[in-house]
Design a protein around this motif. Structure first.
Motif, PDB file in Angstrom:
ATOM      1  N   MET A 168       0.839  -1.209   0.000  1.00  0.00           N
ATOM      2  CA  MET A 168       0.000   0.000   0.000  1.00  0.00           C
ATOM      3  C   MET A 168       0.871   1.255   0.000  1.00  0.00           C
ATOM      4  O   MET A 168       0.614   2.199  -0.734  1.00  0.00           O
ATOM      5  CB  MET A 168      -0.925  -0.027   1.224  1.00  0.00           C
ATOM      6  CG  MET A 168      -1.693   1.250   1.508  1.00  0.00           C
ATOM      7  SD  MET A 168      -2.709   1.844   0.157  1.00  0.00           S
ATOM      8  CE  MET A 168      -4.028   0.650   0.153  1.00  0.00           C
ATOM      9  N   MET A 175       0.851   4.039  -2.906  1.00  0.00           N
ATOM     10  CA  MET A 175       0.565   5.454  -2.678  1.00  0.00           C
ATOM     11  C   MET A 175       1.720   6.327  -3.164  1.00  0.00           C
ATOM     12  O   MET A 175       1.505   7.416  -3.685  1.00  0.00           O
ATOM     13  CB  MET A 175       0.303   5.692  -1.193  1.00  0.00           C
ATOM     14  CG  MET A 175      -1.077   5.227  -0.768  1.00  0.00           C
ATOM     15  SD  MET A 175      -2.325   6.155  -1.689  1.00  0.00           S
ATOM     16  CE  MET A 175      -3.651   4.995  -1.745  1.00  0.00           C
ATOM     17  N   VAL A 185       1.324   6.682  -6.851  1.00  0.00           N
ATOM     18  CA  VAL A 185       0.297   7.622  -7.293  1.00  0.00           C
ATOM     19  C   VAL A 185       0.613   9.041  -6.826  1.00  0.00           C
ATOM     20  O   VAL A 185      -0.159   9.958  -7.079  1.00  0.00           O
ATOM     21  CB  VAL A 185      -1.131   7.234  -6.852  1.00  0.00           C
ATOM     22  CG1 VAL A 185      -1.461   5.837  -7.286  1.00  0.00           C
ATOM     23  CG2 VAL A 185      -1.326   7.373  -5.362  1.00  0.00           C
ATOM     24  N   GLY A 186       1.745   9.222  -6.159  1.00  0.00           N
ATOM     25  CA  GLY A 186       2.183  10.575  -5.823  1.00  0.00           C
ATOM     26  C   GLY A 186       1.458  11.189  -4.657  1.00  0.00           C
ATOM     27  O   GLY A 186       1.121  12.366  -4.681  1.00  0.00           O
ATOM     28  N   LEU A 187       1.240  10.409  -3.627  1.00  0.00           N
ATOM     29  CA  LEU A 187       0.606  10.971  -2.433  1.00  0.00           C
ATOM     30  C   LEU A 187       1.603  11.886  -1.715  1.00  0.00           C
ATOM     31  O   LEU A 187       2.736  11.502  -1.494  1.00  0.00           O
ATOM     32  CB  LEU A 187       0.162   9.849  -1.495  1.00  0.00           C
ATOM     33  CG  LEU A 187      -0.857  10.302  -0.456  1.00  0.00           C
ATOM     34  CD1 LEU A 187      -2.245  10.302  -1.063  1.00  0.00           C
ATOM     35  CD2 LEU A 187      -0.814   9.417   0.764  1.00  0.00           C
ATOM     36  N   PRO A 188       1.185  13.102  -1.347  1.00  0.00           N
ATOM     37  CA  PRO A 188       2.107  13.982  -0.622  1.00  0.00           C
ATOM     38  C   PRO A 188       2.592  13.308   0.654  1.00  0.00           C
ATOM     39  O   PRO A 188       1.825  12.634   1.335  1.00  0.00           O
ATOM     40  CB  PRO A 188       1.236  15.195  -0.289  1.00  0.00           C
ATOM     41  CG  PRO A 188       0.148  15.184  -1.288  1.00  0.00           C
ATOM     42  CD  PRO A 188      -0.110  13.741  -1.596  1.00  0.00           C
ATOM     43  N   GLY A 189       3.866  13.528   0.975  1.00  0.00           N
ATOM     44  CA  GLY A 189       4.455  12.831   2.108  1.00  0.00           C
ATOM     45  C   GLY A 189       5.313  11.679   1.634  1.00  0.00           C
ATOM     46  O   GLY A 189       6.121  11.165   2.385  1.00  0.00           O
ATOM     47  N   PHE A 196       5.349  12.357  -4.723  1.00  0.00           N
ATOM     48  CA  PHE A 196       4.706  13.671  -4.819  1.00  0.00           C
ATOM     49  C   PHE A 196       5.703  14.768  -5.130  1.00  0.00           C
ATOM     50  O   PHE A 196       5.485  15.601  -6.009  1.00  0.00           O
ATOM     51  CB  PHE A 196       3.970  13.993  -3.525  1.00  0.00           C
ATOM     52  CG  PHE A 196       3.445  15.405  -3.474  1.00  0.00           C
ATOM     53  CD1 PHE A 196       2.368  15.774  -4.246  1.00  0.00           C
ATOM     54  CD2 PHE A 196       4.048  16.360  -2.677  1.00  0.00           C
ATOM     55  CE1 PHE A 196       1.882  17.076  -4.223  1.00  0.00           C
ATOM     56  CE2 PHE A 196       3.570  17.658  -2.648  1.00  0.00           C
ATOM     57  CZ  PHE A 196       2.488  18.018  -3.420  1.00  0.00           C
ATOM     58  N   VAL A 197       6.811  14.773  -4.395  1.00  0.00           N
ATOM     59  CA  VAL A 197       7.750  15.895  -4.488  1.00  0.00           C
ATOM     60  C   VAL A 197       8.202  16.111  -5.929  1.00  0.00           C
ATOM     61  O   VAL A 197       8.124  17.223  -6.467  1.00  0.00           O
ATOM     62  CB  VAL A 197       8.962  15.648  -3.567  1.00  0.00           C
ATOM     63  CG1 VAL A 197       9.993  16.729  -3.735  1.00  0.00           C
ATOM     64  CG2 VAL A 197       8.502  15.566  -2.127  1.00  0.00           C
ATOM     65  N   PHE A 240       5.241  16.990  -8.347  1.00  0.00           N
ATOM     66  CA  PHE A 240       4.761  18.345  -8.088  1.00  0.00           C
ATOM     67  C   PHE A 240       5.705  19.381  -8.710  1.00  0.00           C
ATOM     68  O   PHE A 240       5.269  20.302  -9.390  1.00  0.00           O
ATOM     69  CB  PHE A 240       4.638  18.557  -6.582  1.00  0.00           C
ATOM     70  CG  PHE A 240       4.155  19.918  -6.192  1.00  0.00           C
ATOM     71  CD1 PHE A 240       2.809  20.228  -6.240  1.00  0.00           C
ATOM     72  CD2 PHE A 240       5.047  20.903  -5.805  1.00  0.00           C
ATOM     73  CE1 PHE A 240       2.353  21.495  -5.903  1.00  0.00           C
ATOM     74  CE2 PHE A 240       4.603  22.170  -5.459  1.00  0.00           C
ATOM     75  CZ  PHE A 240       3.252  22.469  -5.509  1.00  0.00           C
ATOM     76  N   ILE A 271      -2.219  11.969 -12.595  1.00  0.00           N
ATOM     77  CA  ILE A 271      -2.519  11.702 -11.178  1.00  0.00           C
ATOM     78  C   ILE A 271      -3.876  11.021 -11.024  1.00  0.00           C
ATOM     79  O   ILE A 271      -4.088  10.294 -10.067  1.00  0.00           O
ATOM     80  CB  ILE A 271      -2.447  12.974 -10.289  1.00  0.00           C
ATOM     81  CG1 ILE A 271      -3.583  13.944 -10.586  1.00  0.00           C
ATOM     82  CG2 ILE A 271      -1.098  13.658 -10.403  1.00  0.00           C
ATOM     83  CD1 ILE A 271      -3.777  14.977  -9.492  1.00  0.00           C
ATOM     84  N   ALA A 330      -3.897   6.885 -10.171  1.00  0.00           N
ATOM     85  CA  ALA A 330      -4.675   6.382  -9.035  1.00  0.00           C
ATOM     86  C   ALA A 330      -5.587   5.259  -9.495  1.00  0.00           C
ATOM     87  O   ALA A 330      -5.729   4.243  -8.806  1.00  0.00           O
ATOM     88  CB  ALA A 330      -5.492   7.520  -8.427  1.00  0.00           C
ATOM     89  N   VAL A 357       9.154  13.692   2.972  1.00  0.00           N
ATOM     90  CA  VAL A 357       8.975  14.636   4.084  1.00  0.00           C
ATOM     91  C   VAL A 357      10.102  15.661   4.123  1.00  0.00           C
ATOM     92  O   VAL A 357       9.879  16.829   4.425  1.00  0.00           O
ATOM     93  CB  VAL A 357       8.897  13.864   5.421  1.00  0.00           C
ATOM     94  CG1 VAL A 357       8.856  14.829   6.591  1.00  0.00           C
ATOM     95  CG2 VAL A 357       7.670  12.968   5.432  1.00  0.00           C
TER      96      VAL A 357
END
Lengths: 509, 684
Positions: free
Chosen positions: A371, A375, A378-382, A386-387, A390, A411, A415, A461
């Motif tokens: 999982m 995530m 799929v580029g989940l922030p955190g 994502f970084v 973005f 995105i 997902a 992070v």
């Protein structure tokens, strides 16, 4: 550290270990390979520790003239450092992933991986045009072997496809290199990066390099070798293919196409954008309908790499830095996803998605890590995903809102296909008794996946650790690109009467 | 040490602990840790809110960690606390703490209890990161974090195909909104050179009237940015067009619906618009767009709510509709009223959901109101709580005298919209009144169907199953359903109960109901002055949102018929529901028969799901297959590598030789190339 040839050592250790692997038995070969890759990783940590952020552009340089103008010239900037770190970090994990899965010709297998590690480090450290070419092309030979000998049932046709595509690109690139060396009178890469080639010639040179890098990336429509190669490769082969080999194309664009041919890069940027936009939508949709886990992740790689190319050709800092981070992140995340596939492939010997289901019940630890990487993908922030995404997308937005819009649909589609995959593998009822009987992750498997999970979160992070080393180098590249930078489509106009002031938008245009 | 750090990070720590807790720890330890953490957060949050209420707190920003710096695009992890945040803090932590406690009872027999509590706490952490964000990217982090937690919670019973499908749908539909949000952030950075919210709000007025190129056309800059950001809000807050995920999200356990899909997450969009209100104020077009979408959603969802049978779906559509109120309040510039309704709604909607959960718990997981009836005597406390919630949502109260929570906040919205004075404002106000009629009808319909009349439980499969199993056994979780149902003859029970005895829920579930009931009753009267008071509102908000004093002054002088209309429609709805479901229970069926077309349209939720399947889902899979089979295999491979092989074979080299010896040929080509290169350099 000055003067100590640490880069040569990092190339030499795996080569020596490869030789040793060929001479000893299977059990010893495993340990030799693991030890060598761990030593190389430790050397990598030392390298990073001694890399001086804000220091000279090229550090740890080595220069040894060989015969006939051919020279052993190594040296790294921050971008190369990060990619070398990625390689040496993934390599022990690959050896660990092959620990039990590879049973035949273990010595040769380990040797192939070690040679590949040496060549990968060489690619990123090479400072000489021909040296780069040798590493770049030769690095693929162990990969052919890994797919062709330890691969699946269709391995011959897969490596054949791989070969045809690569051949086409490398011939053209070699011709271009010959011309460049002749024109500039040097094969020194840092010198060439500052050399102003005639604009007319740039165009052809750019296309020649593009032929090679587009295949390696891979960009649509020369991507079809990738799903086949992944499907046929053993798990560790897929990890290194997705993790490092795919990064060579992006590295090539950063090291050659952009700084050496800035005008041509600007000229051909629309081509890059068009192919990338098609790739994002097209390969994401193809990923959605796959029945084979590895194919699905392979297609998703093509879509992610398209974000790298749009970011690179955005000609601004966010785009360039974002692209490097996407490359690093994708190396980790897709590598981890292939490991996740490998974990269950080792148990059930099928990549057919429909043969699994409800794994959250009997493999909760696996479900958690899978999982996390889903995530990140799929580029989940955190997470690291994502970084980079973005930054890249915000970079391209400054150039073209259309390209940004189409690329950002990734995105949504990402997902859709990743969660659909996860749902079919980990959720639902346990319909197959054999899948339901699979054991959760072993300690060895946790040790392979957990370090990647930690770095993925770290990069998400506190990405500063990874951006700081590349900041100055991206700055050099940005400065080099200014002369050719196209104007973005935003063109902010303040209302008549308002004081004309230079906004960031003004400078972005 | 700053308490905000504890408020935000205690839930995260608890979530990590519960998520990684060993089976050996059992269910109790993770439960205590997560619930304890949330109550601690809650207790720390109220003093912050009260000090803002008393007017002696100043906005603050607490730095946490550096995040991302790329050229001028630079932002950190930091926690902002101002009045707007303080309001959200108490809403989020209070409802979350109560929902945690409630879940002790509701989820008591679920074997995956620790996982559930871990998700709940994780959700709360993400929500707190969202409301404390000082830059757009951290807001997006919280935004996506609650999306993830919501996905996990909706799919909590992951064995159930419908739950999995609903979870994916929620995530993907939200991502459509996120596309807008991300584009909005990119555009904002391009225009302002920063993503820091205070800086953007400071610079925004100066950018009013400028134009920008977007997708090949030129638009008003602020309109483009605000609408892009608002598309994100539409996804998260389930506004018309992107609302389809919310009703399906009811697949999750009921406490989740109360926390995430009623009180907190779905209000994030409203929060965002209020947070950025000085920015939205610079674009009249964007505000009109917000108003129109809000009013349309308000009406649409209320119509659908009147026809549903599933108790949770009625409340879900009700939520959707109430969010519409909040948006059109924001759209007309009455941000204080939007936040006020968000605040009161959090209490009474969480109450309604938890009350519904208590009913479902009592009725052995039956959710269909057709199989309820006559429950008020069996579960009197739940009934009392649901009544409090219903009185609040329908806005019972009398102007100048007082009433329940929704009376203050909903009337404030309707009046402010009318007082705006624009045509759209009037339309929104009238729509709000019509929706209030529908709200009153569906809310009382729910009460009458559930608690009054004769028991109709006997026809329920869940009840039959329960009776057949063992009396009074409350099996939880998905696994109790779907087993073969034996026909059971209940000859001795002709009263419609099938011999089933609903039980009142345990105290851990009732206490949250009681606390929330207090909120539903008093939150309106108690905080009316602070949120929307003409003289006091400005001092309370302290510039954390655009407070339009003039608008609320104008609302004092609107015509009497607008002022009294909500009261009239509230009574009308009550009377109609009473007639249809108590006085003359045959009436609804007759009505449906008479207007079957209309009923079908409304009952099937205006066919949005069908439309989207036809327009997006099926074409996506079809295109994927075409690209794969026709594109990759049919064209690229056929004319690419395979075509090349064919040419090579024809060219007498021999495909066989190539295939077997390609490695050596490759190495040979490379070597020859190098030789050529070296000799060229030597010669040159």
């Amino acid at each position: 550290m000055t003067g100590f040839p640490i880069l040569s050592l990092m190339i030499g250790v795996p080569l020596a270990a490869a030789l040793a692997c060929l001479l000893v038995g299977a059990a010893t070969a495993r340990w030799v390979a693991l030890l060598a890759t761990l030593v190389d990783f430790a050397l990598g940590v030392v390298l990073w520790g001694h890399y001086e952020i804000g220091g000279a552009q090229w550090q740890f340089t080595e220069h040894l003239p060989l015969f006939a103008g051919f020279q052993w010239a190594l040296g790294i900037d921050g971008i190369a450092l990060m990619l070398i770190m990625l390689s040496v970090f993934l390599m022990p994990i690959c050896i660990g992933a092959s620990w039990e899965a590879i049973e035949k010709r273990v010595g040769e297998y380990m040797a192939a991986f070690l040679v590949m590690e040496a060549l990968m480090i060489g690619v990123f450290a090479a400072q000489d045009l021909y040296l780069f070419y040798i590493f770049f092309e030769a690095g693929l030979i162990p990969m052919y072997l890994i797919i062709g000998i330890w691969g699946g049932a269709e391995r011959i046709s897969a490596s054949y496809k791989f070969f045809l595509y690569t051949l086409l690109g490398s011939v053209l690139m070699l011709i271009a290199m010959l011309w460049m060396a002749n024109e500039a009178g040097t094969t020194d890469i840092p010198t060439l990066m500052a050399y102003n080639f005639p604009v007319k010639a740039q165009s052809l040179l750019w296309l020649a390099f593009f032929a090679s890098f587009a295949v390696k990336m891979p960009m649509w429509p020369v991507h079809t070798w990738l799903p086949d190669a992944h499907v046929q490769a053993p798990t560790a082969g897929s990890v290194i293919l997705a993790g490092v080999l795919l990064k060579m194309g992006g590295y090539g664009f950063i090291r050659f196409s952009l700084p050496m041919f800035p005008e041509a890069s600007a000229h051909y940027a629309p081509l890059i954008f068009a192919l990338s936009m098609v790739a994002v939508v097209y390969t994401s949709l193809v990923a959605l309908v796959q029945h084979d886990m590895k194919k699905l992740i392979a297609y998703s790689s093509v879509a992610h790499m398209a974000i790298v190319t749009v970011g690179l050709f955005a000609f601004n800092r966010q785009g360039l830095e974002g692209s490097v981070i996407v490359m690093l992140s994708h190396g980790l995340v897709s590598g981890a996803l292939f490991l996740c596939v490998g974990v269950i492939y080792d148990r059930l010997h099928t990549r057919e998605i429909a043969r699994y289901g409800g794994l959250s019940i009997n493999m909760p630890r696996y479900a958690l890590l899978f999982m996390l990487f889903t995530m990140a993908s799929v580029g989940l922030p955190g997470t690291s995903g994502f970084v980079g995404e973005f930054l890249s997308l915000s970079g391209i937005y400054q150039m073209s809102s259309w390209v940004a819009l189409i690329s950002t649909t990734g995105i949504i589609l990402g997902a859709a296909y990743m969660l659909y995959l996860y749902r079919r593998v980990a959720f639902g009822e346990q319909v197959h008794a054999d899948a339901a009987a699979m054991a959760d992750l072993s300690l060895r498997e946790v040790l392979l996946l957990a370090p990647i999970a930690v770095v993925v979160m770290w990069m998400g992070v506190y990405p500063e650790s990874f951006i700081a080393p590349i900041r100055a180098d991206i700055g050099h590249l940005e400065a080099r690109l200014v002369q050719a930078k196209p104007v973005g489509d935003a063109r902010l106009v303040l209302p008549a009467g308002a004081a004309q002031r230079t906004t960031s938008a003004g400078s972005a245009n | 040490m700053n308490s905000i750090l504890f408020i935000v990070f205690l839930p995260l720590a608890a979530a990590i602990f519960a998520g990684f807790s060993n089976k050996a720890l059992g269910n109790t330890v993770p439960r205590v840790i997560t619930t304890g953490a949330l109550f601690a957060s809650c207790l720390l949050s109220w003093p912050i809110f009260l000090s803002f209420l008393a007017g002696h707190a100043e906005p603050s920003v607490t730095p946490v960690l550096s995040w991302l710096h790329s050229g001028t695009l630079s932002f950190n992890w930091e926690l902002r606390v101002d009045t707007l945040t303080a309001v959200m803090l108490v809403v989020v932590t209070t409802v979350s703490a109560l929902v945690h406690l409630y879940s002790w009872g509701y989820m008591s027999e679920d074997p995956d209890c620790p996982r559930f509590f871990a998700y709940l706490s994780l959700f709360t952490f993400a929500m707190l990161m969202l409301v404390t964000a000082n830059n757009l990217v951290q807001m997006f982090f919280g935004w996506e974090g609650v999306g993830l937690a919501s996905y996990l919670l909706i799919g909590f019973w992951f064995r159930k195909p419908s739950a999995c499908a609903a979870a994916i749908k929620a995530f993907v539909v939200n991502r459509v909104g996120d596309l807008g949000f991300m584009m909005g952030i990119f555009g904002t950075y391009l225009v302002f050179g920063t993503v820091s919210i205070p800086e953007i709000l400071h610079l925004a007025p100066g950018m009013a009237g400028s134009t920008i190129g977007f997708l090949g056309h030129r638009f008003d800059t602020m309109t483009v940015l605000c609408i892009l950001l608002f598309i994100g809000a539409m996804g998260k807050s389930a506004q018309l067009g992107l609302h389809t995920w919310l009703p399906d999200a009811m697949e999750g356990p009921t406490p989740v619906s109360a926390l995430s899909h009623a009180a907190t997450m779905v209000t994030a969009g409203v929060f965002m618009v209020c947070r950025l209100s000085p920015m939205f104020q610079t674009s009249p077009v964007a505000l009109e767009f917000v108003t129109a979408i809000g009013a349309a959603t308000c009406f649409f969802a209320a119509t659908v709510g009147t026809s549903q049978w599933d108790i949770k779906r009625v409340i879900a559509y009700s939520t959707c509709s109430q969010l519409g109120y909040m948006f059109f309040a924001a759209g007309v510039g009455a941000y204080g009223a939007a936040m006020f309704h968000l605040f009161t709604h959090a209490f009474f909607k969480a109450l309604l959901f938890l009350g519904a959960g208590s009913v479902i718990h009592a009725m052995h997981h039956e959710q269909d109101m057709r199989y309820y009836g006559g429950l008020w005597k069996k579960i009197p406390l739940t009934f009392a709580a649901m009544m409090a919630g219903t009185l609040a949502i329908t806005g019972v109260g009398i102007a100048e005298i007082g009433g329940f929570a929704g009376f203050y906040s909903k009337d404030a919205i309707i009046e402010a919209a009318f007082a705006r004075g624009t045509e759209l404002g009037h339309v929104a106000s009238i729509t709000g009144i019509i929706a209030a009629l529908l709200t009153s009808f569906y809310s009382w319909r729910l009460i009458f169907l559930t608690f009054f009349g004769k028991p109709r439980w006997a026809a329920s499969e869940h009840i039959q199953h329960a009776v057949h199993d063992t009396h009074g056994h409350d099996g939880h979780g998905y696994e109790t359903h779907g087993a073969a149902h034996h026909e059971h003859d209940h000859g001795s029970h002709d009263d419609g109960t099938a011999g089933y005895h609903p039980h009142e829920s345990p105290w851990v579930m009732l206490v949250p109901l009681i606390v929330l009931s207090l909120g539903a009753v008093f939150a309106g009267a108690g905080f009316h002055g602070a949120f929307v008071g003409i003289e006091t509102g400005g001092d309370f908000w302290k510039g954390s949102l655009s407070f339009d004093k003039g608008l609320f002054e104008a609302a004092e002088t609107i015509p009497a018929y607008i002022k009294w209309a909500p009261f009239v429609v509230m009574l009308t709805g009550l009377v109609v529901a009473w007639y249809g479901y108590i006085r003359n229970p045959k009436f609804p069926a007759l009505f449906v028969e008479q207007f079957s077309g209309l009923h079908q349209f409304v009952y099937n939720k205006w066919y949005f799901d069908e439309l989207y399947n036809f327009l997006f889902v099926r074409p996506a899979f079809w295109l994927g297959r075409q690209f794969w089979n026709q594109g990759d295999i049919g064209i690229i491979d056929r004319f690419g590598p395979n075509g090349l092989a064919w040419v090579v074979a024809k060219g007498s080299v021999g495909a066989k030789r190539l295939q077997s010896g390609y490695l050596t040929s490759y190495a040979l080509v490379m070597l020859l190339g190098l030789v050529a290169a070296v000799s060229w350099v030597m010669v040159g």
